[in-house]
Design a protein around this motif. Structure first.
Motif, PDB file in Angstrom:
ATOM      1  N   UNK A   1      19.253 -13.611  21.326  1.00  0.00           N
ATOM      2  CA  UNK A   1      20.346 -13.796  20.375  1.00  0.00           C
ATOM      3  C   UNK A   1      19.852 -14.286  19.027  1.00  0.00           C
ATOM      4  N   UNK A   2      18.870 -15.178  19.035  1.00  0.00           N
ATOM      5  CA  UNK A   2      18.314 -15.687  17.776  1.00  0.00           C
ATOM      6  C   UNK A   2      17.617 -14.565  17.003  1.00  0.00           C
ATOM      7  N   UNK A   3      16.875 -13.705  17.703  1.00  0.00           N
ATOM      8  CA  UNK A   3      16.203 -12.596  17.019  1.00  0.00           C
ATOM      9  C   UNK A   3      17.225 -11.656  16.384  1.00  0.00           C
ATOM     10  N   UNK A   4      18.371 -11.472  17.038  1.00  0.00           N
ATOM     11  CA  UNK A   4      19.439 -10.645  16.465  1.00  0.00           C
ATOM     12  C   UNK A   4      20.059 -11.323  15.250  1.00  0.00           C
ATOM     13  N   UNK A   5      20.233 -12.640  15.336  1.00  0.00           N
ATOM     14  CA  UNK A   5      20.773 -13.399  14.205  1.00  0.00           C
ATOM     15  C   UNK A   5      19.866 -13.287  12.979  1.00  0.00           C
ATOM     16  N   UNK A   6      18.550 -13.299  13.198  1.00  0.00           N
ATOM     17  CA  UNK A   6      17.604 -13.153  12.092  1.00  0.00           C
ATOM     18  C   UNK A   6      17.793 -11.807  11.391  1.00  0.00           C
ATOM     19  N   UNK A   7      17.971 -10.747  12.168  1.00  0.00           N
ATOM     20  CA  UNK A   7      18.220  -9.424  11.580  1.00  0.00           C
ATOM     21  C   UNK A   7      19.483  -9.453  10.724  1.00  0.00           C
ATOM     22  N   UNK A   8      20.533 -10.105  11.228  1.00  0.00           N
ATOM     23  CA  UNK A   8      21.791 -10.196  10.485  1.00  0.00           C
ATOM     24  C   UNK A   8      21.599 -10.907   9.156  1.00  0.00           C
TER      25      UNK A   8
ATOM     26  N   UNK B  67      16.227  -6.721   4.374  1.00  0.00           N
ATOM     27  CA  UNK B  67      15.774  -6.168   5.649  1.00  0.00           C
ATOM     28  C   UNK B  67      14.810  -5.008   5.421  1.00  0.00           C
ATOM     29  N   UNK B  68      13.661  -5.073   6.102  1.00  0.00           N
ATOM     30  CA  UNK B  68      12.666  -4.009   6.044  1.00  0.00           C
ATOM     31  C   UNK B  68      12.299  -3.590   7.465  1.00  0.00           C
ATOM     32  N   UNK B  69      11.616  -2.459   7.563  1.00  0.00           N
ATOM     33  CA  UNK B  69      11.293  -1.919   8.875  1.00  0.00           C
ATOM     34  C   UNK B  69      10.426  -2.883   9.677  1.00  0.00           C
ATOM     35  N   UNK B  70       9.471  -3.555   9.018  1.00  0.00           N
ATOM     36  CA  UNK B  70       8.574  -4.442   9.762  1.00  0.00           C
ATOM     37  C   UNK B  70       9.323  -5.624  10.350  1.00  0.00           C
ATOM     38  N   UNK B  71      10.458  -6.014   9.745  1.00  0.00           N
ATOM     39  CA  UNK B  71      11.283  -7.075  10.327  1.00  0.00           C
ATOM     40  C   UNK B  71      11.820  -6.637  11.700  1.00  0.00           C
ATOM     41  N   UNK B  72      12.196  -5.373  11.788  1.00  0.00           N
ATOM     42  CA  UNK B  72      12.717  -4.858  13.053  1.00  0.00           C
ATOM     43  C   UNK B  72      11.602  -4.794  14.087  1.00  0.00           C
ATOM     44  N   UNK B  73      10.383  -4.430  13.639  1.00  0.00           N
ATOM     45  CA  UNK B  73       9.234  -4.482  14.553  1.00  0.00           C
ATOM     46  C   UNK B  73       9.110  -5.872  15.181  1.00  0.00           C
ATOM     47  N   UNK B  74       9.137  -6.883  14.323  1.00  0.00           N
ATOM     48  CA  UNK B  74       8.897  -8.254  14.769  1.00  0.00           C
ATOM     49  C   UNK B  74      10.002  -8.748  15.696  1.00  0.00           C
ATOM     50  N   UNK B  75      11.254  -8.570  15.294  1.00  0.00           N
ATOM     51  CA  UNK B  75      12.354  -9.067  16.125  1.00  0.00           C
ATOM     52  C   UNK B  75      12.470  -8.275  17.425  1.00  0.00           C
TER      53      UNK B  75
END
Length: 451
Positions: free
Chosen positions: A83-90, A98-106
């Motif tokens: 849930x925290x990783x999803x909150x970070x994306x939000x 938001x960038x693609x590498x953020x999605x890689x990390x989360x």
């Protein structure tokens, strides 16, 4: 002492259903966002790989933890991390950074948490549900995944135009709260001995999962089956969305995946009513071979209808095989080592998938697409059956994957030790020792995933 109860399992199942649907919404929306932002199949495959590899690497440690600690608390902590990783994306999206590498990390973080959550959930089913009802329970678990595939894509396609990506992620966060809330209110049966502190070296304890499997050669054979078939399906996971987007648009993609998810849901519903064949090993192999035929059908034409029919067949039959083999593992593996065994099973089963994720783009662009181009080497032969031009390279690959899967199923069915596994290997869960989990702190209201 908390007793086995299908009602308790149903509450747990509902919470996990909400979570998997929410994650499906976000996963579909982010997948479309990445492909539209980059147009790269390779980058899209890296997202999928990031959602798998960390969980595979963490599996031995996760299995050890699941067998030594309270599984209820492990699931809560894992859901909170996801849930925290999803909150970070939000938050990144809201601040327009938001960038693609953020999605890689989360995605990697969520994968790590799922390496704990999945074996804890899977091994808990055998504790919550009487053995005679395992088939029904596993059918419901398959049905939850099906509902995610049915609801998430078409809903995400509609919601993207109404509440946007931010709104979808907020819905996902709400489902995490539901999942954690149900975990808090129910009482888990827990193992009395192996969950208490046992002073022994971590490596030795973690390897007990492999030792247990190695002493049962037919289970080793199943591990190799999982690894190879998941390798084949890794190409499907990476390429199905780009294929549909090549031939149509995101609305068609949502419809195709939703209809296919409807097939998986239908299979899960029928299985939860029927309970499956008496011989679970034969059920597993038979329905796997039929699913392989559906995968080959997907490659026969560039028609969205034909692709949808093939995918519907494949996904409608997969729950019958998955639930059967899941019940085999739950019955044949002693409850005290199920966490380690299930984590190891997941690690080995997905070990070859990253190779498919890494090679899907190059294999399609450098080998299969040129073969099926207008003047390609196979255009005058297979082109008469599969067609030529855009997307036909992926079609040839899908057709080939289905044939390889079918051959694997036939070979395993022909092996007597594998085919008779359900009869020859004795059950190990007739009388697990259970103890109640009831921590007063975690019974209070707490606010908080595989893939």
């Amino acid at each position: 002492m908390a007793k086995q109860s299908f009602k308790t399992f149903s509450i747990l199942w509902f919470g996990q259903l909400a979570s998997v649907v929410g994650s499906g919404l976000t996963g579909f929306a982010l997948g479309v966002w990445v492909f539209q932002e980059t147009g790269s199949v390779t980058l899209f495959s890296f997202i999928i790989m990031a959602a798998v590899v960390p969980g595979v690497l963490a599996a031995p440690f996760a299995g050890y933890v699941v067998d030594k600690w309270k599984r209820k608390y492990i699931m809560i902590i894992a859901d909170v991390i996801a849930g925290i990783s999803t909150l970070v994306i939000l938050l990144l999206l809201m601040f327009d950074v938001l960038e693609v590498w953020h999605i890689f990390l989360t995605s990697a973080i969520a994968s790590f948490s799922s390496s704990f959550q999945l074996p804890a959930y899977q091994s808990t089913v055998a504790l919550l549900v009487p053995k005679k009802q395992l088939g029904r329970a596993n059918g419901m678990v398959q049905m939850a995944d099906s509902l995610s595939m049915l609801i998430a894509p078409i809903s995400a396609g509609l919601l993207l135009g109404i509440i946007g990506l931010e709104g979808i992620i907020m819905l996902d966060l709400f489902t995490f709260i539901i999942a954690v809330g149900t975990l808090i209110v129910i009482k888990f049966p827990e193992l009395a001995k192996e969950t208490t502190a046992i002073k022994s070296k971590f490596v030795k304890e973690a390897l007990k999962g492999w030792t247990y499997i190695k002493e049962r050669p037919a289970l080793v054979g199943l591990l190799f089956y999982f690894a190879f078939v998941n390798f084949l399906l890794g190409y499907l996971n990476v390429l199905i969305q780009p294929l549909i987007l090549m031939l149509s648009d995101e609305k068609a993609l949502g419809i195709v995946i939703s209809i296919s998810g409807g097939g998986m849901l239908l299979g899960g519903v029928l299985l939860s009513i029927w309970g499956g064949m008496k011989d679970k090993m034969k059920q597993f192999l038979l329905f796997g071979m039929l699913s392989a035929i559906g995968l080959s059908i997907m490659g026969l034409s560039s028609s969205i209808v034909v692709i949808t029919i093939g995918m519907f067949i494949t996904l409608a039959l997969i729950p019958f095989g998955n639930a059967a083999v899941q019940e085999i593992w739950q019955r044949k593996v002693h409850a005290n080592v199920q966490g380690r065994v299930f984590a190891l099973r997941r690690m080995v089963g997905l070990s070859l998938s990253p190779i498919a994720y890494l090679t899907a783009g190059p294999v399609t662009e450098k080998i299969f697409s040129p073969l099926m181009s207008e003047n390609g080497l196979l255009s005058t032969n297979l082109g008469l059956i599969l067609g030529v031009g855009e997307g036909r390279g992926i079609g040839l690959l899908f057709f080939t994957l289905g044939i390889l899967w079918l051959i694997t199923g036939v070979a395993y069915y022909a092996h007597p030790r594998i085919r008779r596994l359900d009869h020859e290997l004795p059950d190990a869960i007739d009388a697990p020792e259970l103890a109640e989990t009831n921590n007063p702190v975690l019974e209070q209201k707490v606010v908080s995933v595989k893939g």
